[in-house]
Scaffold this motif. Structure first.
Motif, PDB file in Angstrom:
ATOM      1  N   ARG A  95       0.822  -1.010  -0.228  1.00 45.74           N
ATOM      2  CA  ARG A  95      -0.049   0.045  -0.130  1.00 45.74           C
ATOM      3  C   ARG A  95       1.048   1.160   0.194  1.00 45.74           C
ATOM      4  NH1 ARG A  95      -5.012  -1.741   1.589  1.00 45.74           N
ATOM      5  NH2 ARG A  95      -5.827   0.190   1.694  1.00 45.74           N
ATOM      6  N   ILE A  96       0.437   2.324  -0.478  1.00 47.62           N
ATOM      7  CA  ILE A  96       0.918   3.645  -0.354  1.00 47.62           C
ATOM      8  C   ILE A  96       0.646   4.174   0.784  1.00 47.62           C
ATOM      9  CG2 ILE A  96       1.114   5.909  -1.344  1.00 47.62           C
ATOM     10  CD1 ILE A  96       0.275   4.779  -4.031  1.00 47.62           C
ATOM     11  N   TRP A  97       1.734   4.815   1.895  1.00 48.35           N
ATOM     12  CA  TRP A  97       1.432   5.300   3.193  1.00 48.35           C
ATOM     13  C   TRP A  97       0.719   4.414   3.999  1.00 48.35           C
ATOM     14  CZ3 TRP A  97      -0.710   9.617  -0.330  1.00 48.35           C
ATOM     15  CH2 TRP A  97       0.375  10.419  -0.881  1.00 48.35           C
ATOM     16  N   GLY A  98       1.143   3.401   3.752  1.00 50.27           N
ATOM     17  CA  GLY A  98       0.500   2.142   4.582  1.00 50.27           C
ATOM     18  C   GLY A  98       0.484   2.072   5.919  1.00 50.27           C
ATOM     19  N   GLY A  99      -0.682   1.878   6.614  1.00 51.08           N
ATOM     20  CA  GLY A  99      -0.717   1.801   8.113  1.00 51.08           C
ATOM     21  C   GLY A  99      -1.440   0.039   8.431  1.00 51.08           C
ATOM     22  N   GLU A 100      -0.656  -0.302   9.631  1.00 49.63           N
ATOM     23  CA  GLU A 100      -1.116  -1.490   9.928  1.00 49.63           C
ATOM     24  C   GLU A 100      -2.614  -1.536  10.716  1.00 49.63           C
ATOM     25  OE1 GLU A 100       0.309  -4.308   9.186  1.00 49.63           O
ATOM     26  OE2 GLU A 100       1.887  -3.185   8.142  1.00 49.63           O
ATOM     27  N   PRO A 101      -3.217  -2.446  10.289  1.00 55.34           N
ATOM     28  CA  PRO A 101      -4.602  -2.511  11.085  1.00 55.34           C
ATOM     29  C   PRO A 101      -4.205  -3.222  12.362  1.00 55.34           C
ATOM     30  CG  PRO A 101      -4.385  -4.298   9.271  1.00 55.34           C
ATOM     31  CD  PRO A 101      -3.235  -3.406   9.028  1.00 55.34           C
ATOM     32  N   GLU A 102      -5.028  -2.846  13.416  1.00 57.32           N
ATOM     33  CA  GLU A 102      -5.097  -3.494  14.591  1.00 57.32           C
ATOM     34  C   GLU A 102      -6.023  -4.479  14.783  1.00 57.32           C
ATOM     35  OE1 GLU A 102      -4.864  -0.546  17.651  1.00 57.32           O
ATOM     36  OE2 GLU A 102      -3.375   0.527  16.737  1.00 57.32           O
ATOM     37  N   ARG A 103      -5.800  -5.460  15.560  1.00 60.14           N
ATOM     38  CA  ARG A 103      -6.694  -6.755  16.193  1.00 60.14           C
ATOM     39  C   ARG A 103      -8.037  -5.962  16.675  1.00 60.14           C
ATOM     40  NH1 ARG A 103      -4.605 -11.654  16.555  1.00 60.14           N
ATOM     41  NH2 ARG A 103      -2.946 -11.065  17.686  1.00 60.14           N
ATOM     42  N   GLY A 104      -9.224  -6.359  16.230  1.00 56.15           N
ATOM     43  CA  GLY A 104     -10.292  -5.892  16.733  1.00 56.15           C
ATOM     44  C   GLY A 104     -10.788  -4.746  16.145  1.00 56.15           C
ATOM     45  N   ASP A 105     -10.070  -4.049  15.101  1.00 57.34           N
ATOM     46  CA  ASP A 105     -10.762  -3.144  14.131  1.00 57.34           C
ATOM     47  C   ASP A 105     -11.943  -3.520  13.455  1.00 57.34           C
ATOM     48  OD1 ASP A 105      -8.971  -1.460  14.892  1.00 57.34           O
ATOM     49  OD2 ASP A 105      -7.743  -1.254  12.997  1.00 57.34           O
ATOM     50  N   VAL A 106     -12.905  -3.029  13.071  1.00 56.61           N
ATOM     51  CA  VAL A 106     -14.073  -3.091  12.117  1.00 56.61           C
ATOM     52  C   VAL A 106     -13.733  -2.511  10.947  1.00 56.61           C
ATOM     53  CG1 VAL A 106     -16.518  -2.865  11.698  1.00 56.61           C
ATOM     54  CG2 VAL A 106     -15.878  -3.209  13.999  1.00 56.61           C
ATOM     55  N   VAL A 107     -13.368  -3.329   9.683  1.00 54.31           N
ATOM     56  CA  VAL A 107     -12.811  -3.029   8.610  1.00 54.31           C
ATOM     57  C   VAL A 107     -13.660  -3.336   7.488  1.00 54.31           C
ATOM     58  CG1 VAL A 107     -10.836  -3.382   6.874  1.00 54.31           C
ATOM     59  CG2 VAL A 107     -10.587  -3.449   9.581  1.00 54.31           C
ATOM     60  N   VAL A 108     -13.630  -2.573   6.464  1.00 54.28           N
ATOM     61  CA  VAL A 108     -14.255  -2.894   5.166  1.00 54.28           C
ATOM     62  C   VAL A 108     -13.289  -3.069   4.295  1.00 54.28           C
ATOM     63  CG1 VAL A 108     -15.483  -1.924   3.340  1.00 54.28           C
ATOM     64  CG2 VAL A 108     -16.132  -0.918   5.666  1.00 54.28           C
ATOM     65  N   PHE A 109     -13.344  -4.134   3.543  1.00 54.71           N
ATOM     66  CA  PHE A 109     -12.285  -4.703   2.733  1.00 54.71           C
ATOM     67  C   PHE A 109     -12.921  -5.254   1.340  1.00 54.71           C
ATOM     68  CE2 PHE A 109     -13.587  -8.404   5.430  1.00 54.71           C
ATOM     69  CZ  PHE A 109     -14.105  -9.174   4.704  1.00 54.71           C
ATOM     70  N   ARG A 110     -12.186  -5.397   0.422  1.00 57.69           N
ATOM     71  CA  ARG A 110     -12.741  -5.876  -0.908  1.00 57.69           C
ATOM     72  C   ARG A 110     -12.817  -7.624  -0.841  1.00 57.69           C
ATOM     73  NH1 ARG A 110     -12.816  -4.466  -6.651  1.00 57.69           N
ATOM     74  NH2 ARG A 110     -12.293  -6.192  -7.866  1.00 57.69           N
TER      75      ARG A 110
END
Length: 279
Positions: A95-110
């Motif tokens: 990813r560009i300017w990628g940040g790491e997700p944290e366990r427990g995050d509610v995430v929208v993904f493809r």
């Protein structure tokens, strides 16, 4: 007369320009900052209800091809995939300017197979070992604690634009009856707590051991018995492990919520869910 027609022509051109500029600005805003998302199913109850309208924070994890919107208008024969717009960012799972997700995050993904947008809770990070035993997550050989928290109740009625009926732990209650699900509070190793719902024992409550590959993530819905998620690793079309580049953003805030069949039916809006944080 000719002058009047010329003014009309100029007015039409200016209107078209204004619309085009507005669409471009909206497209850039949607691609780079926040994406609107309408909850269509009950897989994340009670954290997210059918009819919740929220904005997804795209800045949280940086940008990939999945940050670009897919334009799907079946009635007009339009199906433009995000890869057709931002394909130059695809292919290396970064990813560009990628940040790491944290366990427990509610995430929208493809979705890795269908390309549709999904929303689930992040349970497993790269390298984690995950197993479900009697409905409880075993994370890296340690059970994730669940504490009984009574029940979740809702009216048995059609919900959302799809007219979905909820599943109930108390059996067939009939239209207008009280539909009950068992509820527990689950707490991940990093301290993130949230409610999870249970309807009945089923195959997804007992799984083998999943080992999350590098550069991938493991997601589950909070409404455990009504969620198509990463537990479907071996199923054709299942979610399975989600690549890093498929993350779209983090769900942070519910703007408003409609209990009716349309977000425009303001008389069905849920007054207690305006500007409600997603936990």
């Amino acid at each position: 007369m000719a002058e009047t027609e010329e003014k009309k022509g100029n007015s039409i051109i200016e209107t078209i320009k204004t619309v085009v500029y507005a669409l471009l600005i909206a497209g850039v805003f949607r691609t780079l900052f926040f994406q609107p998302f309408w909850i269509p199913s009950g897989s994340m109850k009670q954290t997210l209800l059918i009819g919740d309208f929220l904005f997804v924070n795209k800045m949280a994890y940086g940008y990939s091809y999945a940050s670009c919107p897919s334009i799907i208008l079946p009635n007009f024969g339009i199906n433009i995939d995000a890869k057709n717009i931002c394909g130059f960012l695809d292919g290396d799972n970064t990813r560009i300017w990628g940040g790491e997700p944290e366990r427990g995050d509610v995430v929208v993904f493809r979705h890795p197979v269908s390309g549709r947008d999904y929303i689930k809770r992040l349970i497993g990070l790269p390298g984690d070992k995950i197993q479900i035993t009697d409905g409880q997550i075993i994370l890296n050989d340690t059970p994730v604690p669940q504490v009984d928290d009574g029940t979740f109740e809702e009216i048995y009625a059609r919900q959302g634009s799809q007219g979905l009926l909820p599943a109930c732990a108390n059996g067939a209650v009939g239209q207008g009856g009280v539909c009950v699900k068992e509820r527990a509070i689950e707490t991940l190793p990093n301290g993130v707590s949230y409610p999870v719902l249970n309807i009945r024992g089923q195959a997804s409550d007992r799984t083998g051991v999943y080992t999350v590959p590098e550069g991938h993530y493991f997601f589950m819905g909070d409404n455990r018995d009504n969620s198509s998620d990463s537990r479907l690793v071996q199923v054709a079309g299942g979610v399975g492990y989600v690549p890093y580049e498929n993350l779209i953003g983090r769900a942070d805030l519910i703007m408003f919520s409609s209990a009716g069949r349309s977000m425009l039916a303001f008389w069905t809006w849920r007054g207690d869910r305006f500007f409600k944080g997603v936990e």
